[in-house]
Design a protein around this motif. Sequence first.
Motif, PDB file in Angstrom:
ATOM      1  N   GLU A 131     -34.744 -19.410  14.047  1.00 22.06           N
ATOM      2  CA  GLU A 131     -33.526 -19.071  13.441  1.00 22.06           C
ATOM      3  C   GLU A 131     -32.159 -19.808  13.609  1.00 22.06           C
ATOM      4  OE1 GLU A 131     -35.124 -17.025  15.316  1.00 22.06           O
ATOM      5  OE2 GLU A 131     -36.434 -15.726  13.795  1.00 22.06           O
ATOM      6  N   ASN A 132     -32.210 -20.588  14.632  1.00 19.92           N
ATOM      7  CA  ASN A 132     -30.997 -21.155  15.073  1.00 19.92           C
ATOM      8  C   ASN A 132     -30.843 -22.691  14.946  1.00 19.92           C
ATOM      9  OD1 ASN A 132     -32.242 -22.014  17.346  1.00 19.92           O
ATOM     10  ND2 ASN A 132     -31.220 -20.519  18.623  1.00 19.92           N
ATOM     11  N   LEU A 134     -30.654 -24.909  12.705  1.00 22.79           N
ATOM     12  CA  LEU A 134     -29.225 -25.619  11.926  1.00 22.79           C
ATOM     13  C   LEU A 134     -28.120 -25.683  12.839  1.00 22.79           C
ATOM     14  CD1 LEU A 134     -28.541 -26.996   9.067  1.00 22.79           C
ATOM     15  CD2 LEU A 134     -27.927 -24.741   8.403  1.00 22.79           C
ATOM     16  N   GLN A 135     -27.696 -24.648  13.474  1.00 23.70           N
ATOM     17  CA  GLN A 135     -26.734 -24.288  14.228  1.00 23.70           C
ATOM     18  C   GLN A 135     -26.560 -25.427  15.316  1.00 23.70           C
ATOM     19  OE1 GLN A 135     -23.920 -22.786  13.843  1.00 23.70           O
ATOM     20  NE2 GLN A 135     -22.732 -22.766  15.872  1.00 23.70           N
ATOM     21  N   HIS A 136     -27.970 -25.414  16.018  1.00 25.02           N
ATOM     22  CA  HIS A 136     -28.079 -26.350  17.168  1.00 25.02           C
ATOM     23  C   HIS A 136     -27.785 -27.827  16.580  1.00 25.02           C
ATOM     24  CE1 HIS A 136     -29.306 -23.265  19.495  1.00 25.02           C
ATOM     25  NE2 HIS A 136     -29.932 -23.899  20.363  1.00 25.02           N
ATOM     26  N   ILE A 137     -28.387 -28.198  15.435  1.00 26.55           N
ATOM     27  CA  ILE A 137     -28.128 -29.471  14.934  1.00 26.55           C
ATOM     28  C   ILE A 137     -26.483 -29.786  14.850  1.00 26.55           C
ATOM     29  CG2 ILE A 137     -28.124 -30.748  12.837  1.00 26.55           C
ATOM     30  CD1 ILE A 137     -31.315 -29.752  12.509  1.00 26.55           C
ATOM     31  N   LEU A 138     -26.020 -28.740  14.304  1.00 37.31           N
ATOM     32  CA  LEU A 138     -24.447 -29.072  14.163  1.00 37.31           C
ATOM     33  C   LEU A 138     -23.666 -29.121  15.531  1.00 37.31           C
ATOM     34  CD1 LEU A 138     -23.622 -26.503  11.472  1.00 37.31           C
ATOM     35  CD2 LEU A 138     -23.742 -28.678  10.975  1.00 37.31           C
ATOM     36  N   ILE A 139     -24.117 -28.386  16.363  1.00 38.35           N
ATOM     37  CA  ILE A 139     -23.612 -28.618  17.814  1.00 38.35           C
ATOM     38  C   ILE A 139     -23.842 -29.867  18.510  1.00 38.35           C
ATOM     39  CG2 ILE A 139     -23.502 -27.716  20.226  1.00 38.35           C
ATOM     40  CD1 ILE A 139     -23.867 -24.822  19.160  1.00 38.35           C
ATOM     41  N   HIS A 161     -41.152 -23.829   5.488  1.00 39.57           N
ATOM     42  CA  HIS A 161     -41.082 -22.771   4.383  1.00 39.57           C
ATOM     43  C   HIS A 161     -39.962 -21.837   4.715  1.00 39.57           C
ATOM     44  CE1 HIS A 161     -44.674 -23.966   2.383  1.00 39.57           C
ATOM     45  NE2 HIS A 161     -45.389 -24.004   3.536  1.00 39.57           N
ATOM     46  N   TYR A 162     -39.559 -21.308   6.024  1.00 37.09           N
ATOM     47  CA  TYR A 162     -38.614 -20.387   6.346  1.00 37.09           C
ATOM     48  C   TYR A 162     -37.230 -21.317   5.877  1.00 37.09           C
ATOM     49  CZ  TYR A 162     -34.999 -18.451   9.307  1.00 37.09           C
ATOM     50  OH  TYR A 162     -33.964 -17.910   9.909  1.00 37.09           O
ATOM     51  N   TRP A 163     -37.227 -22.492   6.171  1.00 35.67           N
ATOM     52  CA  TRP A 163     -35.718 -23.083   6.106  1.00 35.67           C
ATOM     53  C   TRP A 163     -35.603 -23.486   4.501  1.00 35.67           C
ATOM     54  CZ3 TRP A 163     -31.591 -23.033   8.642  1.00 35.67           C
ATOM     55  CH2 TRP A 163     -31.802 -22.677   9.995  1.00 35.67           C
TER      56      TRP A 163
END
Length: 200
Positions: A131-132, A134-139, A161-163
């Motif tokens: 679930e996180n 994308l947030q980890h990629i931004l950080i 599939h989730y993303w």
Amino acid sequence: MKMQFTEKNHNSFLIQALNKQRKNKEFCDVALSVDQTVFYAHLNVLAAMSLHIRSLISSNDMKADDELFIIIDAKFLSPALMEELLDYFYTGRIVISEKNVEELLKGAKYFSSQTLRSHCSDFLLRSLKMENCLQHILIATTYDLKDIRNAAYDGIRENFHYWAITLGAFRGRAEEGKEKKGADCWTISSRKPEIVLAIR
């Protein structure tokens, strides 16, 4: 005859004594001002923990009896974060969570603290989940954490599939926002922190 004696837990006792002096504002030779809040510390401790402070001392040709006053823009570090960073510099202990990891990375970058950066990177890697990602990629992109970025990309690929569903829904909401605002929904900007020095 010679006999050697070694104090048990000497290092721990010494750092506790220094930290107590800091909190009591005793024998301090550096002050850091953040949003009109002044923090006192010992230059030797900060120089040992921060490459940034060490370079400031070297570049300004400070003498042994000089005192350093650093003004930090509150846009970059908050008083609460400054206190947390000083506690870490003096005790080596830090509690990292999803709520404060980005702020701590900001502090690690500001003070050029490789050890704190490493702890934050380790936390992000251990806390990575579907679930996180994308947030980890931004950080990771903001603070140049290549291992975290690669692991997060792998997480997205493994949960395609989730993303696909999540990003599809996000894109739909973004397009609606563009139609209403007539502009991009979000922007990313960065700014290198500036500091003001005064040697007395």
